[in-house]
Design a protein around this motif. Sequence first.
Motif, PDB file in Angstrom:
ATOM      1  N   ALA A 112      25.576 -24.992-135.429  1.00 26.27           N
ATOM      2  CA  ALA A 112      24.591 -24.144-135.344  1.00 26.27           C
ATOM      3  C   ALA A 112      25.428 -22.784-134.670  1.00 26.27           C
ATOM      4  O   ALA A 112      24.707 -21.641-134.941  1.00 26.27           O
ATOM      5  CB  ALA A 112      23.514 -24.482-134.221  1.00 26.27           C
ATOM      6  N   VAL A 113      26.126 -22.999-133.736  1.00 29.84           N
ATOM      7  CA  VAL A 113      26.427 -21.915-132.909  1.00 29.84           C
ATOM      8  C   VAL A 113      28.277 -21.605-132.946  1.00 29.84           C
ATOM      9  O   VAL A 113      28.504 -21.208-132.020  1.00 29.84           O
ATOM     10  CB  VAL A 113      25.914 -22.282-131.375  1.00 29.84           C
ATOM     11  N   TRP A 114      28.757 -22.241-133.907  1.00 31.41           N
ATOM     12  CA  TRP A 114      30.150 -22.258-134.036  1.00 31.41           C
ATOM     13  C   TRP A 114      30.717 -20.823-133.873  1.00 31.41           C
ATOM     14  O   TRP A 114      30.157 -19.755-134.502  1.00 31.41           O
ATOM     15  CB  TRP A 114      30.852 -22.892-135.024  1.00 31.41           C
ATOM     16  N   SER A 115      31.957 -20.564-133.353  1.00 24.97           N
ATOM     17  CA  SER A 115      32.403 -19.340-133.298  1.00 24.97           C
ATOM     18  C   SER A 115      33.908 -19.423-133.228  1.00 24.97           C
ATOM     19  O   SER A 115      34.199 -20.263-132.412  1.00 24.97           O
ATOM     20  CB  SER A 115      32.088 -18.530-132.070  1.00 24.97           C
ATOM     21  N   ASP A 137      21.591 -23.975-119.959  1.00 23.04           N
ATOM     22  CA  ASP A 137      22.200 -23.346-118.797  1.00 23.04           C
ATOM     23  C   ASP A 137      23.834 -23.240-119.211  1.00 23.04           C
ATOM     24  O   ASP A 137      24.579 -22.915-118.701  1.00 23.04           O
ATOM     25  CB  ASP A 137      22.386 -24.143-117.442  1.00 23.04           C
ATOM     26  N   ILE A 138      23.776 -22.636-120.864  1.00 25.24           N
ATOM     27  CA  ILE A 138      25.125 -22.459-121.259  1.00 25.24           C
ATOM     28  C   ILE A 138      24.749 -20.937-122.082  1.00 25.24           C
ATOM     29  O   ILE A 138      23.772 -20.751-122.702  1.00 25.24           O
ATOM     30  CB  ILE A 138      25.444 -23.717-122.153  1.00 25.24           C
ATOM     31  N   TYR A 139      26.045 -20.495-122.230  1.00 25.46           N
ATOM     32  CA  TYR A 139      25.764 -19.336-122.983  1.00 25.46           C
ATOM     33  C   TYR A 139      26.522 -19.695-124.314  1.00 25.46           C
ATOM     34  O   TYR A 139      27.315 -20.489-124.525  1.00 25.46           O
ATOM     35  CB  TYR A 139      26.945 -18.247-122.552  1.00 25.46           C
ATOM     36  N   TYR A 140      25.817 -19.723-125.567  1.00 24.08           N
ATOM     37  CA  TYR A 140      26.278 -20.207-126.725  1.00 24.08           C
ATOM     38  C   TYR A 140      27.028 -19.026-127.463  1.00 24.08           C
ATOM     39  O   TYR A 140      27.644 -19.416-128.367  1.00 24.08           O
ATOM     40  CB  TYR A 140      25.114 -20.636-127.506  1.00 24.08           C
ATOM     41  N   LYS A 161      20.805 -13.485-134.444  1.00 27.68           N
ATOM     42  CA  LYS A 161      21.443 -12.338-133.666  1.00 27.68           C
ATOM     43  C   LYS A 161      23.111 -12.458-134.220  1.00 27.68           C
ATOM     44  O   LYS A 161      23.778 -11.679-134.520  1.00 27.68           O
ATOM     45  CB  LYS A 161      21.413 -12.209-132.440  1.00 27.68           C
ATOM     46  N   MET A 162      23.649 -13.851-133.667  1.00 25.34           N
ATOM     47  CA  MET A 162      25.025 -14.027-133.682  1.00 25.34           C
ATOM     48  C   MET A 162      25.294 -13.907-135.116  1.00 25.34           C
ATOM     49  O   MET A 162      26.451 -13.312-135.136  1.00 25.34           O
ATOM     50  CB  MET A 162      24.892 -15.462-133.287  1.00 25.34           C
TER      51      MET A 162
END
Lengths: 471, 382
Positions: free
Chosen positions: A182-185, A81-84, A38-39
Amino acid sequence: MSMANIDIDLGKYSLGWSDPEKNVFKPEKGLNEDIIRKMSEIKEEPEWMLEYRLDAYKKFLKKPMPDWVAKEKLGSLDFDDIYYYIKPTEEQADSWDMVPDEIKETYEKLGIPQAERSYLAGVTAQYESEVVYHKNREDLEELGVLFCDMDTAVKEYPELVKEYFGSVIPSGDNKFAALNSAVWSGGSFIYVPKGVHIEDPLQAYFRINAENMGQFERTLILVDEGASVHYIEGCSAPVYTTDALHSAVVEIVVKASGTCRYTTIQNWSNDVFNLVTKRAQAYGNATMEWIDANIGSSLTVKYPSVYLMEPGAHGEVLSVAFANSGQHQDTGAKMVHLAPDTTSLITSKSISKGGGRGAYRGLVRVEEGAETAKSFVRCDALILDDNSRSDTYPYMEIEESTAEIGHEATVSKVGEDQLFYLMSRGLSEEEATSMIVAGFVEEFTKTLPMEYAMEFNKLIEINMIEAGAVG
Amino acid sequence: MDKKARSKDISDIADLTSRNEDWKYVSLQSDINNLELGNNTELEPTEGYHLDANGTSYNINSEVDGVTFTDLVDIENPVIEESIKRPIDKFLFQQITRATGGFRVDVNKDVTEYCKVNFQSKQSTIPYIGVNVNKNKSAKFFINFGDLVQSNIYPLIELNLDTNSNLELIIQVTSSYEINLINSLYAKLEKDASLSIHMVSTGCTFSRSRIDVDLFGNGSNFNIDGVYFGENKQTHDNRVFVNHLGQNTTSNMQTKGVLGDESTSIFTGTIHIAEGASKTESHQENRNILLSEQASAQSVPNMEILCDDVICGHGSSVGPIDENLYHYVMSRGVIKEKAEKLLIKGFFNEVINKDSWNIINEEVSSQLISKYDNVLERANNG
């Protein structure tokens, strides 16, 4: 160095922003392939980047948690417990009242304007995972310099990004680099063309401003042959957040005879886990300097490294860490000599106080064939009270007989004769100790642009006098 | 021997790999997690030594006044109840639970003469040596692992120094056989006790010494100095962990080595200064000279300091001989080869010319130089 002429008018950022997709993505805690898909979709990324992210995610799941550092603190980290990823939105309410008093007081003491205070506290700014740039640098564009956020770079400069992204730090390098991959932004992308010298430091502020919000910025700096750049990341005033994980990856390539200096002033609020991978490659006669100060966070694990790839390359790390109550600063440097006539210098200064734990952890590795490589490591630590702790773990792995490697370290408290000298001139013990500590880290402060240096000194003073007695 | 270890079960202890920090840089042989041990029946008396030992039994050639020996099987009270910080890994666990033979020494009088022990073995063993120096007493021991040691040997040494006692200990590893010597030494020092260890390591294919010292009593003092020389594919692996627990304690470490051929050296150690261990003074130094392209050195001198009122420093270096020194010597008319030899001699002399090395100074000096000559000869013959 001349004073940076970048206009720090932080109040303006909210004005130009619009977000047509703000309702598309409902953030949820935890991480799975769907969130990554999705991201990537929201970011309109090319297929290869999605593949890269998914592959990195698999590596993240497989990699074990490091067991050689801060076991207890890392053990308390709950990845579910983290928003990525949180899409930037304008809807966040201003909640200045929620910012803790001690942070507000620090802003007051530092003399930071109200607009900037709100920004630093994360209550008025409009971007979350994404980077804010100070102004359009037309002068840079004329020189052919590319300077934008990483997400834009993926779209606008796909060839450069594809070639170098993950080339210095592979996605499976360590658990946190895999997570970032994986989740860099957000993060910065800089390309400095051949022979171009950028006089003033480039800077970008990052922040974490939602509760339980992870920030995974990704920076890639390419310095072409004979070019030079100085990049400053972070800010010296404390950046407020709650329970966040900050796990950045910074990759730098300095081509032959290029120069890059990367300055970090890390001052996350004292509950952030700051687990960062920073690595540079320096080619023939290039110079790479990491200047790295860590004052904030609950736990920082960060060892900026330089791979000296070709003859004549030079690497430097100047690391300053201040571990106050409840903090563990596990910082250091790595120098890997892969070619003849390469040189490196590591200087580490750490201060532990009020039960804080400061650690230098470093590696100097000289591969066979890196003839006449030279490296020197100097670690100095100040311990200011009996509850605090200072560790030194310097690894030296030398496979080349003509290499010259040295390491010296000392640990001490503030000298009574120094205190006596200053106090006999009318300073209180606190003032005298602050002054000695400021002198201890002067090597670092003098590399900073003026306004940063002044703020940094002030900050040391606040850190020294807060939290009770000194000495 | 260690109570903590004896209460454990081997199945609870993980196998060792070179990922384990304490065994990093070592290419572990498969048998390290399951030591193959044998039984030595022969015991030849050797001249000049008070005691001969083969890891299974021992023989006293001449008594030393004030020193009593007790066989391992007859030991009622262990020299050390338990160590304070030393981790029990699978190797140490086997040493503690499977020791094949040995003795306890009690020092009841001041002994000024060196008590000399010579090891010999044809089968792999875990010899135990426990030394207990009573209050206000002093003693000197010399333990030799020379050419009579012809198989793997894993000595376990425990030292207990009571209040105001003093012990000098020389450990010499010179066996020219292609074997592994892996030594674990633990020492506990009470108030004002003083321990000096002098180490020579020129022998065996893999020679490793792990030394853990707890400076438990106020005012206790630990010194260690050592030299090593690597040739062929030798590894000299020294790990020294000093825990400053009492106040006003001091420690000094100085190790120097030269590595030729394809040899390698490992030095790791930690100075740990506990909370409240004020007025501690500690220094650690490790210097390496690499003589040949294939030689390597790993040096990791760590510090963990939990107390502010301390003086603590370490230095470590790896490199060729300083060009300036060459220049200095050669400008006085000495040819390069001779200059190198002189400088290497000088490098080691800083350690072995100390008074405390008198008893072995000449022997060690000539050993080191003949090792150097071997390396040089091989290099010249290509």
